[in-house]
Design a protein around this motif. Structure first.
Motif, PDB file in Angstrom:
ATOM      1  N   ALA A   1       0.842  -1.197   0.000  1.00  0.00           N
ATOM      2  CA  ALA A   1       0.000   0.000   0.000  1.00  0.00           C
ATOM      3  C   ALA A   1       0.884   1.256   0.000  1.00  0.00           C
ATOM      4  N   ILE A   2       0.391   2.282  -0.613  1.00  0.00           N
ATOM      5  CA  ILE A   2       1.152   3.530  -0.711  1.00  0.00           C
ATOM      6  C   ILE A   2       1.272   4.157   0.667  1.00  0.00           C
ATOM      7  N   PRO A   3       2.483   4.444   1.118  1.00  0.00           N
ATOM      8  CA  PRO A   3       2.665   5.085   2.420  1.00  0.00           C
ATOM      9  C   PRO A   3       1.947   6.432   2.471  1.00  0.00           C
ATOM     10  N   ALA A   4       1.434   6.759   3.642  1.00  0.00           N
ATOM     11  CA  ALA A   4       0.626   7.973   3.804  1.00  0.00           C
ATOM     12  C   ALA A   4       1.432   9.257   3.669  1.00  0.00           C
ATOM     13  N   SER A   5       2.701   9.225   4.005  1.00  0.00           N
ATOM     14  CA  SER A   5       3.497  10.454   3.997  1.00  0.00           C
ATOM     15  C   SER A   5       4.836  10.215   3.317  1.00  0.00           C
ATOM     16  N   PRO A   6       5.482  11.287   2.881  1.00  0.00           N
ATOM     17  CA  PRO A   6       6.826  11.140   2.324  1.00  0.00           C
ATOM     18  C   PRO A   6       7.801  10.491   3.317  1.00  0.00           C
ATOM     19  N   LYS A   7       7.656  10.814   4.591  1.00  0.00           N
ATOM     20  CA  LYS A   7       8.541  10.218   5.597  1.00  0.00           C
ATOM     21  C   LYS A   7       8.373   8.696   5.633  1.00  0.00           C
ATOM     22  N   ALA A   8       7.137   8.236   5.630  1.00  0.00           N
ATOM     23  CA  ALA A   8       6.878   6.797   5.636  1.00  0.00           C
ATOM     24  C   ALA A   8       7.399   6.140   4.362  1.00  0.00           C
ATOM     25  N   ALA A   9       7.260   6.822   3.240  1.00  0.00           N
ATOM     26  CA  ALA A   9       7.783   6.289   1.979  1.00  0.00           C
ATOM     27  C   ALA A   9       9.306   6.191   2.035  1.00  0.00           C
ATOM     28  N   LEU A  10       9.951   7.222   2.560  1.00  0.00           N
ATOM     29  CA  LEU A  10      11.406   7.203   2.666  1.00  0.00           C
ATOM     30  C   LEU A  10      11.887   6.083   3.574  1.00  0.00           C
ATOM     31  N   GLU A  11      11.154   5.824   4.639  1.00  0.00           N
ATOM     32  CA  GLU A  11      11.532   4.744   5.548  1.00  0.00           C
ATOM     33  C   GLU A  11      11.493   3.385   4.847  1.00  0.00           C
ATOM     34  N   LYS A  12      10.651   3.243   3.838  1.00  0.00           N
ATOM     35  CA  LYS A  12      10.589   1.999   3.067  1.00  0.00           C
ATOM     36  C   LYS A  12      11.596   1.999   1.920  1.00  0.00           C
ATOM     37  N   LEU A  13      11.805   3.148   1.302  1.00  0.00           N
ATOM     38  CA  LEU A  13      12.693   3.237   0.145  1.00  0.00           C
ATOM     39  C   LEU A  13      14.176   3.167   0.505  1.00  0.00           C
ATOM     40  N   LEU A  14      14.565   3.770   1.619  1.00  0.00           N
ATOM     41  CA  LEU A  14      15.987   3.812   1.979  1.00  0.00           C
ATOM     42  C   LEU A  14      16.622   2.423   2.108  1.00  0.00           C
ATOM     43  N   PRO A  15      15.993   1.463   2.797  1.00  0.00           N
ATOM     44  CA  PRO A  15      16.619   0.137   2.859  1.00  0.00           C
ATOM     45  C   PRO A  15      16.674  -0.567   1.498  1.00  0.00           C
ATOM     46  N   ILE A  16      15.678  -0.340   0.664  1.00  0.00           N
ATOM     47  CA  ILE A  16      15.687  -0.941  -0.677  1.00  0.00           C
ATOM     48  C   ILE A  16      16.853  -0.382  -1.479  1.00  0.00           C
ATOM     49  N   GLU A  17      17.021   0.939  -1.410  1.00  0.00           N
ATOM     50  CA  GLU A  17      18.120   1.564  -2.152  1.00  0.00           C
ATOM     51  C   GLU A  17      19.462   1.102  -1.609  1.00  0.00           C
ATOM     52  N   ALA A  18      19.586   0.980  -0.305  1.00  0.00           N
ATOM     53  CA  ALA A  18      20.853   0.529   0.294  1.00  0.00           C
ATOM     54  C   ALA A  18      21.197  -0.883  -0.180  1.00  0.00           C
ATOM     55  N   ALA A  19      20.199  -1.748  -0.268  1.00  0.00           N
ATOM     56  CA  ALA A  19      20.437  -3.108  -0.751  1.00  0.00           C
ATOM     57  C   ALA A  19      20.864  -3.095  -2.222  1.00  0.00           C
ATOM     58  N   LEU A  20      20.239  -2.238  -3.011  1.00  0.00           N
ATOM     59  CA  LEU A  20      20.636  -2.114  -4.414  1.00  0.00           C
ATOM     60  C   LEU A  20      22.070  -1.590  -4.531  1.00  0.00           C
ATOM     61  N   GLU A  21      22.425  -0.640  -3.698  1.00  0.00           N
ATOM     62  CA  GLU A  21      23.789  -0.098  -3.713  1.00  0.00           C
ATOM     63  C   GLU A  21      24.798  -1.178  -3.330  1.00  0.00           C
ATOM     64  N   ASP A  22      24.468  -1.986  -2.347  1.00  0.00           N
ATOM     65  CA  ASP A  22      25.353  -3.100  -1.968  1.00  0.00           C
ATOM     66  C   ASP A  22      25.530  -4.072  -3.134  1.00  0.00           C
ATOM     67  N   ARG A  23      24.443  -4.369  -3.829  1.00  0.00           N
ATOM     68  CA  ARG A  23      24.528  -5.262  -4.989  1.00  0.00           C
ATOM     69  C   ARG A  23      25.386  -4.650  -6.087  1.00  0.00           C
ATOM     70  N   ARG A  24      25.206  -3.342  -6.305  1.00  0.00           N
ATOM     71  CA  ARG A  24      25.992  -2.668  -7.341  1.00  0.00           C
ATOM     72  C   ARG A  24      27.477  -2.757  -7.011  1.00  0.00           C
ATOM     73  N   LEU A  25      27.826  -2.465  -5.780  1.00  0.00           N
ATOM     74  CA  LEU A  25      29.231  -2.456  -5.380  1.00  0.00           C
ATOM     75  C   LEU A  25      29.858  -3.847  -5.388  1.00  0.00           C
ATOM     76  N   SER A  26      29.058  -4.865  -5.125  1.00  0.00           N
ATOM     77  CA  SER A  26      29.590  -6.229  -5.103  1.00  0.00           C
ATOM     78  C   SER A  26      29.508  -6.908  -6.477  1.00  0.00           C
ATOM     79  N   VAL A  27      29.070  -6.159  -7.481  1.00  0.00           N
ATOM     80  CA  VAL A  27      28.934  -6.665  -8.845  1.00  0.00           C
ATOM     81  C   VAL A  27      28.077  -7.931  -8.866  1.00  0.00           C
ATOM     82  N   ASP A  28      26.970  -7.863  -8.151  1.00  0.00           N
ATOM     83  CA  ASP A  28      26.002  -8.964  -8.083  1.00  0.00           C
ATOM     84  C   ASP A  28      25.313  -9.108  -9.437  1.00  0.00           C
ATOM     85  N   LYS A  29      25.215 -10.329  -9.938  1.00  0.00           N
ATOM     86  CA  LYS A  29      24.584 -10.542 -11.241  1.00  0.00           C
ATOM     87  C   LYS A  29      23.090 -10.231 -11.231  1.00  0.00           C
TER      88      LYS A  29
END
Length: 95
Positions: A41-69
């Motif tokens: 469900a769409i988070p009610a506020s930008p803050k709630a959205a950021l709380e969900k997006l930040l860990p997703i982005e961090a995981a993607l950044e880790d994958r990028r740096l580790s050259v994950d296929k």
């Protein structure tokens, strides 16, 4: 300064990723894009959205740096677009 603002301020990503995401922010539609990206469900506020997006982005950044296929540049750009747009709305609401 809150934790989210501190995390956003400390983020450092390659210029090409940032430029691609910045170019995509004009096309960002919260209702459509967050539902697709978060697959919940769409988070009610930008803050709630950021709380969900930040860990997703961090995981993607880790994958990028580790050259994950399983790393996806398009997904990373999508998440960064949402992060930028939600961060803008979050900071605008805080002032």
């Amino acid at each position: 300064m809150c934790k989210i603002s501190a995390e956003l301020d400390q983020m450092r990503r390659p210029r090409l990723l940032v430029e691609a995401a910045a170019n995509g922010t004009s096309l960002y539609r919260r209702r459509r894009d967050l539902r697709r990206m978060l697959r919940v469900a769409i988070p009610a506020s930008p803050k709630a959205a950021l709380e969900k997006l930040l860990p997703i982005e961090a995981a993607l950044e880790d994958r990028r740096l580790s050259v994950d296929k399983n790393y996806s540049y398009p997904r990373h750009v999508d998440i960064l677009v949402a992060l930028m747009a939600e961060a803008h709305a979050f900071r605008r609401a805080a002032t």
